[in-house]
Design a protein around this motif. Structure first.
Motif, short mmCIF file in Angstrom:
data_model
loop_
_atom_site.label_atom_id
_atom_site.label_comp_id
_atom_site.label_asym_id
_atom_site.label_seq_id
_atom_site.Cartn_x
_atom_site.Cartn_y
_atom_site.Cartn_z
N TYR A 157 0.67 -1.24 0.12
CA TYR A 157 0.04 0.01 0.11
C TYR A 157 0.70 1.27 -0.18
O TYR A 157 1.94 1.49 0.87
CB TYR A 157 -0.99 -0.05 1.28
N ASN B 95 2.37 4.65 0.78
CA ASN B 95 2.42 5.44 2.12
C ASN B 95 2.03 6.68 1.78
O ASN B 95 2.93 7.52 1.72
CB ASN B 95 3.61 4.99 2.88
N ASP C 41 -7.81 5.19 2.57
CA ASP C 41 -7.54 3.86 3.03
C ASP C 41 -9.04 3.41 3.34
O ASP C 41 -9.17 2.94 4.77
CB ASP C 41 -6.59 3.70 4.17
N GLN C 42 -9.90 3.47 2.38
CA GLN C 42 -11.45 3.27 2.75
C GLN C 42 -12.18 2.71 1.58
O GLN C 42 -11.57 2.85 0.39
CB GLN C 42 -12.24 4.40 3.31
N PHE D 164 -12.21 -0.34 0.50
CA PHE D 164 -11.41 -1.25 -0.24
C PHE D 164 -12.05 -2.54 -0.60
O PHE D 164 -13.27 -2.62 -0.29
CB PHE D 164 -10.10 -1.51 0.54
N PHE E 296 -4.21 -3.23 2.80
CA PHE E 296 -4.78 -1.90 3.11
C PHE E 296 -4.63 -1.85 4.67
O PHE E 296 -5.15 -2.73 5.58
CB PHE E 296 -6.06 -1.78 2.76
N PRO E 297 -3.74 -0.89 5.31
CA PRO E 297 -3.62 -0.68 6.62
C PRO E 297 -5.09 -0.96 7.51
O PRO E 297 -5.08 -1.25 8.54
CB PRO E 297 -3.19 0.63 6.91
#
Lengths: 276, 140
Positions: free
Chosen positions: A4, A6, A146-147, A149, A161-162
């Motif tokens: 992913y 950064n 980061d949403q 996904f 994805f974190p």
């Protein structure tokens, strides 16, 4: 499996105020879309002045934001918002629905048309090719944030994805960017290069968005509070079905000449009257 | 050649589409509320199982099976009702389990317990994602 990237969700600071990529991309998409519509409006087959486009954008923005939020509240988490009604207005906490926003935009266009002696389908034709600009950049914003996904996957391009735990997942935001953004924009721009029947461009947007969204949802992780809602279908697919049904119907109607175009502007009228 | 469409026909089409969209939209709201209320239950059941499951590797598969069965009994004692589905909330399975809506299964895999939740449509849930984000409303 791909890492992913950064990317800091905060793009930069304006003094003490952090400017998030999400908001920045929304602003960029608004500016780009408006500029593109101003340029499009200059074409002889359109009759849209800069001031008219800016006025229309005001209506569209209100329709998209109010409709998007109301759609999310009603279709995606109504029990929560019934328990926390004050949160309904907290759009900054996230939660917008494309389908609600779309209905809001249609309503805004109808309202604009009534006030400015124009026709709804002609306005939708005018704005439809610009919509993928906002949709595509919105999906990039989702990716950076980061949403939204995808589902767990072991494809070579799956990403950890974190916010999604240690499992690799489909980068469904990127698929959506490519389909709802790049491809939809290219098709609509190409299609609308030649004069088309009134309502055809807007109808094609309805059909293609519905199809693309329905397909991509098969890779996207459903909203956690809902899961799947009808067999293997999630809420995004349920709400896309009417678009897939109504789009071809409107397209057929447009090619049969069922929709009325905007009346010509006064200058064009007087030119026509002077012609022998 | 087909005759041209009259304005009245377009008006009727507009009303038909408006009514269809309105009815469909209301139905989708009802479906969403119904699913969310049931999904809330499954998420709670799954979260409890993921949170309390024994994580160690057992010496033998038989011991893992006994531990799994006991774990399921304990969970079913705590969550005696399954407001989402007709059967118990937790089931111990020994082989590939058929899709059952609103059930959390516990199985033995490689001498460890493996917990899987099935959502309101009987589709397996992500599990790790649900463990990261527990449901905001608790049943207990």
């Amino acid at each position: 499996m791909l890492p992913y990237p950064n990317i800091n969700p905060v793009g930069f600071h304006l003094g003490p105020v952090p400017v998030h990529w999400y908001g920045l991309l929304e602003i960029i998409s608004f500016v780009l879309g408006t500029w593109w519509l101003i340029e499009r409006g200059k074409r002889p087959d359109w009759h849209w002045h800069r001031e008219q486009v800016l006025d229309l954008e005001y209506y569209l923005s209100l329709g998209a934001i109010i409709g998007g939020r109301v759609g999310y509240v009603l279709w995606y988490d109504l029990p929560y918002y019934l328990g926390h009604p004050a949160k309904i207005v907290a759009v900054w906490d996230g939660g917008m629905s494309f389908h609600g926003g779309f209905l809001g935009v249609v309503f805004a266009c109808w309202f604009y048309a009534r006030r400015h002696d124009r026709h709804l389908m002609a306005i939708l034709d005018f704005i439809a090719p610009a919509a993928p600009i906002g949709l595509g950049l919105g999906r990039i914003a989702n990716f950076i944030n980061d949403q939204l996904f995808g589902r767990v996957s072991h494809l070579p391009w799956a990403i950890v994805f974190p916010a999604g735990g240690p499992q690799p997942r489909q980068p469904s935001e990127i698929y959506e960017f490519l389909l709802e953004g790049v491809l939809l924009f290219a098709i609509l721009v190409f299609y609308s290069r030649r004069p088309r029947p009134v309502g055809a461009v807007g109808s094609l947007f309805v059909l293609l968005y519905g199809l693309f969204r329905f397909g991509v949802e098969f890779t996207r992780l459903p909203d956690i509070q809902l899961g799947f809602v009808l067999g293997p279908l999630d809420m995004g697919q349920i709400l896309s079905i009417p678009m897939i049904l109504i789009g071809p119907l409107l397209l057929f109607w447009a090619y049969r000449g069922g929709f009325v175009g905007d009346p010509p502007p006064p200058a064009a009228k007087s030119r026509a009257a002077e012609a022998p | 050649m087909m005759p041209p469409i009259r304005p009245e026909a377009t008006r009727r089409l507009t009303w038909a589409i408006l009514i269809f969209v309105a009815v469909y939209g209301v139905w989708a709201i009802g479906l969403s509320v119904w699913v969310i209320n049931r999904q809330q239950v499954v998420r709670q059941h799954l979260w409890a199982a993921l949170h309390y499951q024994p994580t160690q590797r057992f010496p033998t598969p038989a011991q893992a099976t006994r531990a799994g069965q006991q774990f399921v009994r304990q969970l079913n004692d705590v969550y005696a009702q399954n407001p989402c589905g007709p059967g118990p909330a937790y089931v111990f399975v020994t082989g590939p389990s058929p899709p059952v809506a609103c059930v959390v299964t516990v199985a033995v895999q490689d001498r460890r317990l493996r917990v899987t939740g099935y959502d309101t449509q009987g589709l397996p849930m992500d599990s790790i994602y649900e463990a990261l984000y527990p449901p905001p409303r608790r049943l207990d």
